[in-house]
Design an enzyme around this catalytic site. Structure first.
Site, PDB file in Angstrom:
ATOM      1  N   TYR A 149     -45.771 -14.644  26.487  1.00  0.00           N
ATOM      2  CA  TYR A 149     -47.274 -14.563  26.943  1.00  0.00           C
ATOM      3  C   TYR A 149     -48.211 -14.865  26.005  1.00  0.00           C
ATOM      4  O   TYR A 149     -49.285 -15.172  26.079  1.00  0.00           O
ATOM      5  CB  TYR A 149     -47.449 -13.060  27.626  1.00  0.00           C
ATOM      6  N   LYS A 200     -31.603 -10.977  27.623  1.00  0.00           N
ATOM      7  CA  LYS A 200     -30.667 -11.628  28.331  1.00  0.00           C
ATOM      8  C   LYS A 200     -29.882 -12.326  26.801  1.00  0.00           C
ATOM      9  O   LYS A 200     -30.201 -13.615  26.691  1.00  0.00           O
ATOM     10  CB  LYS A 200     -31.615 -12.708  28.969  1.00  0.00           C
ATOM     11  N   ASP A 232     -30.871  -9.186  34.287  1.00  0.00           N
ATOM     12  CA  ASP A 232     -30.469  -9.657  35.790  1.00  0.00           C
ATOM     13  C   ASP A 232     -29.634  -8.445  36.212  1.00  0.00           C
ATOM     14  O   ASP A 232     -30.050  -7.919  37.136  1.00  0.00           O
ATOM     15  CB  ASP A 232     -29.441 -11.057  35.734  1.00  0.00           C
ATOM     16  N   ASP A 256     -42.748  -6.947  32.326  1.00  0.00           N
ATOM     17  CA  ASP A 256     -43.520  -7.270  33.139  1.00  0.00           C
ATOM     18  C   ASP A 256     -42.958  -7.163  34.515  1.00  0.00           C
ATOM     19  O   ASP A 256     -43.439  -6.409  35.461  1.00  0.00           O
ATOM     20  CB  ASP A 256     -44.524  -8.620  33.004  1.00  0.00           C
ATOM     21  N   ASP A 260     -42.808  -3.703  37.657  1.00  0.00           N
ATOM     22  CA  ASP A 260     -43.339  -4.096  39.049  1.00  0.00           C
ATOM     23  C   ASP A 260     -42.045  -3.365  39.922  1.00  0.00           C
ATOM     24  O   ASP A 260     -42.477  -2.673  41.025  1.00  0.00           O
ATOM     25  CB  ASP A 260     -43.612  -5.498  39.596  1.00  0.00           C
TER      26      ASP A 260
END
Ligand code: IPM
Ligand code: MG
Length: 380
Positions: A149, A200, A232, A256, A260
């Site tokens: 980001y 990851k 994942d 992020d 959610d």
């Protein structure tokens, strides 16, 4: 004590929910003998309209002089077509970077009163345990001021056709990883002493670096059980057995996304608070802190007395805890929120969906906040 609080109500439902958090803080001040001085500042869409920029320099400067910042939400359809660097959301990134709040704490726990708003089936929840009870109670610690980001980005070409590719960069320094890991380990020590690094590492070099550093640090935190999980798999485990997690620590982008997902399991994004904190200093636990509900500006319901004020109120509770070390006061606010829920009051977003909820009553922003205030007044 006197505390100065930068207040950025922002756009959409931001102003109406932060107003309720301010009412609660004022009452906390009266009850416990503190004074909270609010300094109202503009950021987001409102600031774009009045100054042409999402984060005016004066806002950041004023915020830096306060003890903490409470933010409602920014953004809305009016500003959706602006170029990336001018969008209201830039204000959030600018405040986070400008205040140096590199660790974002996003708790997601299932309150027993909201079981029916949680989308997980009984069988799934039954298989998910925290201290022997079928539930979940986790904390996502998201790195907030680094990674993709904030990394280098741009458009270039393949030599023949300029502008035919675009890129963003995930880049982390050892120092950035270590400091957020420390916050996460500290949080785990105050909770159930388990930390899971989500990454990851089977593909990304930056993730392998996170793992290496975590493995080193795990040796320092012998009382904390450290584990590792691919992102994942984590996305799947969150809906299969969320009770297995205590503290999840992860990069900016993974945090992020996962936060959610976790928020929806609690029944409503309208319930979830967040704290973004910076470096420790000797006199205070976390000096620069930024507190915000994670629900966003929800422009479709703004100004209609529908929005759930509890996430903003719980964000104020996190401010009391992390920026001001006022644990007793933070708990009093949290208990008052529980009290309002115990009375059966529900904003629309957390109303039950099953038959067994006859005692529930759907209320608006004002009535919900009034119940919290009343519960706080009535506390010993
Ligand atoms: C959040 C939001 C922001 C983020 C956006 C609005 C920039 O999604 O706080 O999670 O991605 O950090
Ligand atoms: Mg987000």
């Amino acid at each position: 004590m006197n505390y100065s609080v930068a207040l950025v109500p922002g756009d959409g439902i931001g102003p109406e929910v932060t107003a309720k958090a301010v009412d609660v803080l004022d009452l906390v001040g009266d009850k416990f003998g503190h004074i909270f001085n609010f300094v109202e500042l503009e950021a987001g869409g409102l600031a774009i309209d009045s100054t042409g920029e999402p984060l005016p320099a004066s806002t950041l400067e004023a915020a830096k002089h306060c003890d903490a910042l409470l933010l409602g939400a920014v953004g809305g359809p009016k500003w959706e077509n602006l170029p990336g660097s001018m969008r209201p959301e830039r204000a959030l990134l600018g405040l986070r970077a400008g205040l140096g709040v590199f660790a974002n704490l996003r708790p997601a726990a299932l309150l027993p009163q909201l079981r029916d708003a949680c989308p997980l089936k009984d069988e799934v929840l039954a298989a998910s345990h925290v201290e022997g009870k079928p539930t979940f109670d986790l904390l996502i610690v998201r790195e907030l001021t680094g990674g993709i980001y904030f990394g280098e980005r741009g458009r270039d070409g393949d030599g023949r056709s300029p502008g035919s590719t675009a890129f963003d960069t995930e880049r982390y320094s050892r120092a950035e990883i270590e400091r957020v890991l420390r916050v996460a380990y500290d949080a785990a020590a105050r909770r159930r002493s388990r930390l899971c690094l989500v990454d990851k590492a089977n593909v990304l070099e930056s993730s392998r670096f996170w793992r290496e550093i975590t493995a080193e640090m795990a040796g320092e935190y012998k009382n904390i059980e450290t584990s590792y999980m691919y992102v994942d798999n984590c996305a799947m485990q969150l809906v299969r057995a969320p009770g297995q997690f205590d503290v999840i620590v992860t990069s900016n982008i993974f945090g992020d996304i996962l936060s959610d997902e976790a928020s929806v399991l609690t029944g409503s994004i309208g319930m979830l608070a967040s704290a973004s904190i910076g470096a420790k200093e000797t006199d205070r636990r976390y000096p620069s802190g930024m507190y915000e509900p994670i629900h966003g500006s929800a422009p479709d319901i703004a100004g209609k007395d529908i929005a759930n004020p509890l996430a903003a109120i719980l964000s104020a509770a996190m401010m009391l805890r992390y920026s001001f070390s006022l644990e007793k006061e933070a708990r009093a606010v949290e208990a008052s929120v529980n009290g309002a829920l115990d009375m059966g009051l529900r904003t629309k977003d957390i109303a039950g969906r099953t038959a067994g909820c006859a005692a529930e009553r759907i209320v608006g922003t004002n009535e919900m906040a009034a119940a919290v205030i009343k519960a706080l007044e009535n506390q010993g």
